[in-house]
Design a protein around this motif. Sequence first.
Motif, PDB file in Angstrom:
ATOM      1  N   ILE A  11     -90.248  -1.456  20.706  1.00  0.00           N
ATOM      2  CA  ILE A  11     -90.488  -2.857  21.049  1.00  0.00           C
ATOM      3  C   ILE A  11     -89.281  -3.275  21.879  1.00  0.00           C
ATOM      4  N   SER A  12     -89.505  -3.445  23.185  1.00  0.00           N
ATOM      5  CA  SER A  12     -88.400  -3.682  24.110  1.00  0.00           C
ATOM      6  C   SER A  12     -88.129  -5.154  24.378  1.00  0.00           C
ATOM      7  N   GLU A  13     -89.096  -6.016  24.104  1.00  0.00           N
ATOM      8  CA  GLU A  13     -88.871  -7.444  24.319  1.00  0.00           C
ATOM      9  C   GLU A  13     -89.850  -8.252  23.483  1.00  0.00           C
ATOM     10  N   VAL A  14     -89.333  -9.318  22.890  1.00  0.00           N
ATOM     11  CA  VAL A  14     -90.147 -10.294  22.180  1.00  0.00           C
ATOM     12  C   VAL A  14     -89.763 -11.648  22.767  1.00  0.00           C
ATOM     13  N   SER A  15     -90.737 -12.406  23.242  1.00  0.00           N
ATOM     14  CA  SER A  15     -90.432 -13.671  23.907  1.00  0.00           C
ATOM     15  C   SER A  15     -91.179 -14.828  23.263  1.00  0.00           C
ATOM     16  N   ASP A  16     -90.454 -15.902  23.044  1.00  0.00           N
ATOM     17  CA  ASP A  16     -91.005 -17.144  22.515  1.00  0.00           C
ATOM     18  C   ASP A  16     -90.388 -18.292  23.309  1.00  0.00           C
ATOM     19  N   PRO A  17     -90.717 -18.383  24.609  1.00  0.00           N
ATOM     20  CA  PRO A  17     -90.057 -19.368  25.462  1.00  0.00           C
ATOM     21  C   PRO A  17     -90.360 -20.810  25.061  1.00  0.00           C
ATOM     22  N   ALA A  18     -89.309 -21.538  24.760  1.00  0.00           N
ATOM     23  CA  ALA A  18     -89.402 -22.960  24.411  1.00  0.00           C
ATOM     24  C   ALA A  18     -90.415 -23.221  23.297  1.00  0.00           C
ATOM     25  N   ASP A  19     -90.555 -22.236  22.396  1.00  0.00           N
ATOM     26  CA  ASP A  19     -91.501 -22.353  21.282  1.00  0.00           C
ATOM     27  C   ASP A  19     -92.911 -22.693  21.776  1.00  0.00           C
ATOM     28  N   ASN A  20     -93.279 -22.123  22.928  1.00  0.00           N
ATOM     29  CA  ASN A  20     -94.588 -22.352  23.537  1.00  0.00           C
ATOM     30  C   ASN A  20     -95.529 -21.233  23.097  1.00  0.00           C
ATOM     31  N   PHE A  21     -96.467 -21.548  22.206  1.00  0.00           N
ATOM     32  CA  PHE A  21     -97.390 -20.555  21.650  1.00  0.00           C
ATOM     33  C   PHE A  21     -98.121 -19.773  22.744  1.00  0.00           C
ATOM     34  N   ASP A  22     -98.555 -20.462  23.806  1.00  0.00           N
ATOM     35  CA  ASP A  22     -99.331 -19.830  24.866  1.00  0.00           C
ATOM     36  C   ASP A  22     -98.512 -18.868  25.722  1.00  0.00           C
ATOM     37  N   ALA A  23     -97.190 -18.929  25.653  1.00  0.00           N
ATOM     38  CA  ALA A  23     -96.339 -18.100  26.504  1.00  0.00           C
ATOM     39  C   ALA A  23     -95.687 -16.939  25.747  1.00  0.00           C
ATOM     40  N   ARG A  24     -95.967 -16.803  24.488  1.00  0.00           N
ATOM     41  CA  ARG A  24     -95.353 -15.739  23.690  1.00  0.00           C
ATOM     42  C   ARG A  24     -95.914 -14.380  24.070  1.00  0.00           C
ATOM     43  N   VAL A  26     -95.100  -9.785  23.428  1.00  0.00           N
ATOM     44  CA  VAL A  26     -94.333  -8.647  22.937  1.00  0.00           C
ATOM     45  C   VAL A  26     -94.524  -7.528  23.955  1.00  0.00           C
ATOM     46  N   GLU A  27     -93.421  -6.877  24.322  1.00  0.00           N
ATOM     47  CA  GLU A  27     -93.482  -5.762  25.267  1.00  0.00           C
ATOM     48  C   GLU A  27     -93.101  -4.481  24.531  1.00  0.00           C
ATOM     49  N   ILE A  28     -93.902  -3.435  24.733  1.00  0.00           N
ATOM     50  CA  ILE A  28     -93.648  -2.126  24.115  1.00  0.00           C
ATOM     51  C   ILE A  28     -93.337  -1.142  25.229  1.00  0.00           C
ATOM     52  N   TYR A  29     -92.258  -0.385  25.065  1.00  0.00           N
ATOM     53  CA  TYR A  29     -91.812   0.583  26.066  1.00  0.00           C
ATOM     54  C   TYR A  29     -92.035   2.002  25.555  1.00  0.00           C
ATOM     55  N   ASN A  30     -92.605   2.861  26.398  1.00  0.00           N
ATOM     56  CA  ASN A  30     -92.791   4.273  26.058  1.00  0.00           C
ATOM     57  C   ASN A  30     -91.593   5.051  26.613  1.00  0.00           C
ATOM     58  N   ALA A  31     -90.656   5.381  25.748  1.00  0.00           N
ATOM     59  CA  ALA A  31     -89.453   6.114  26.141  1.00  0.00           C
ATOM     60  C   ALA A  31     -89.685   7.623  26.134  1.00  0.00           C
ATOM     61  N   GLY A  32     -90.893   8.052  25.818  1.00  0.00           N
ATOM     62  CA  GLY A  32     -91.205   9.475  25.755  1.00  0.00           C
ATOM     63  C   GLY A  32     -91.498  10.064  27.124  1.00  0.00           C
ATOM     64  N   ILE A  63    -100.242   4.000  27.380  1.00  0.00           N
ATOM     65  CA  ILE A  63     -98.937   3.649  27.938  1.00  0.00           C
ATOM     66  C   ILE A  63     -98.372   4.921  28.571  1.00  0.00           C
ATOM     67  N   ALA A  64     -98.215   4.904  29.885  1.00  0.00           N
ATOM     68  CA  ALA A  64     -97.664   6.055  30.588  1.00  0.00           C
ATOM     69  C   ALA A  64     -96.187   6.235  30.223  1.00  0.00           C
ATOM     70  N   ALA A  65     -95.695   7.453  30.347  1.00  0.00           N
ATOM     71  CA  ALA A  65     -94.277   7.729  30.094  1.00  0.00           C
ATOM     72  C   ALA A  65     -93.427   6.835  30.978  1.00  0.00           C
ATOM     73  N   GLY A  66     -92.411   6.196  30.398  1.00  0.00           N
ATOM     74  CA  GLY A  66     -91.515   5.335  31.153  1.00  0.00           C
ATOM     75  C   GLY A  66     -92.089   3.987  31.520  1.00  0.00           C
ATOM     76  N   SER A  67     -93.242   3.633  30.954  1.00  0.00           N
ATOM     77  CA  SER A  67     -93.901   2.367  31.286  1.00  0.00           C
ATOM     78  C   SER A  67     -93.927   1.425  30.098  1.00  0.00           C
ATOM     79  N   THR A  68     -94.335   0.194  30.371  1.00  0.00           N
ATOM     80  CA  THR A  68     -94.419  -0.812  29.322  1.00  0.00           C
ATOM     81  C   THR A  68     -95.863  -1.260  29.114  1.00  0.00           C
ATOM     82  N   TYR A  69     -96.087  -1.867  27.967  1.00  0.00           N
ATOM     83  CA  TYR A  69     -97.393  -2.395  27.555  1.00  0.00           C
ATOM     84  C   TYR A  69     -97.096  -3.773  26.986  1.00  0.00           C
ATOM     85  N   THR A  70     -97.793  -4.783  27.459  1.00  0.00           N
ATOM     86  CA  THR A  70     -97.526  -6.144  27.019  1.00  0.00           C
ATOM     87  C   THR A  70     -98.688  -6.681  26.207  1.00  0.00           C
ATOM     88  N   VAL A  71     -98.355  -7.297  25.071  1.00  0.00           N
ATOM     89  CA  VAL A  71     -99.335  -7.947  24.217  1.00  0.00           C
ATOM     90  C   VAL A  71     -99.067  -9.447  24.340  1.00  0.00           C
TER      91      VAL A  71
END
Length: 75
Positions: A11-24, A26-32, A63-71
């Motif tokens: 899990i490379s990033e978790v974002s909760d900008p200005a506590d805005n539910f619609d903008a939250r 999670v980014e997952i990075y494939n380091a493999g 998720i390709a090697a070296g790529s990210t997946y965003t939820v």
Amino acid sequence: TSAAVAISLIISEVSDPADNFDARFVEIYNAGSQSVDLSAGSWNLGRQANGGTIANIALTGTIAAGSTYTVALSS
């Protein structure tokens, strides 16, 4: 026989900008070194809001090697 493949998802990033539910999101990075097919396993992202019930979000796709997946919220 086939060799086991180590899966390196981070899990490379978790974002909760200005506590805005619609903008939250999670980014997952494939380091493999190989793609990870999320549909081939039981990959879930668990979420809990304010100490309430835990809900699992099923992850699909690849998720390709070296790529990210965003939820994120889908509208």
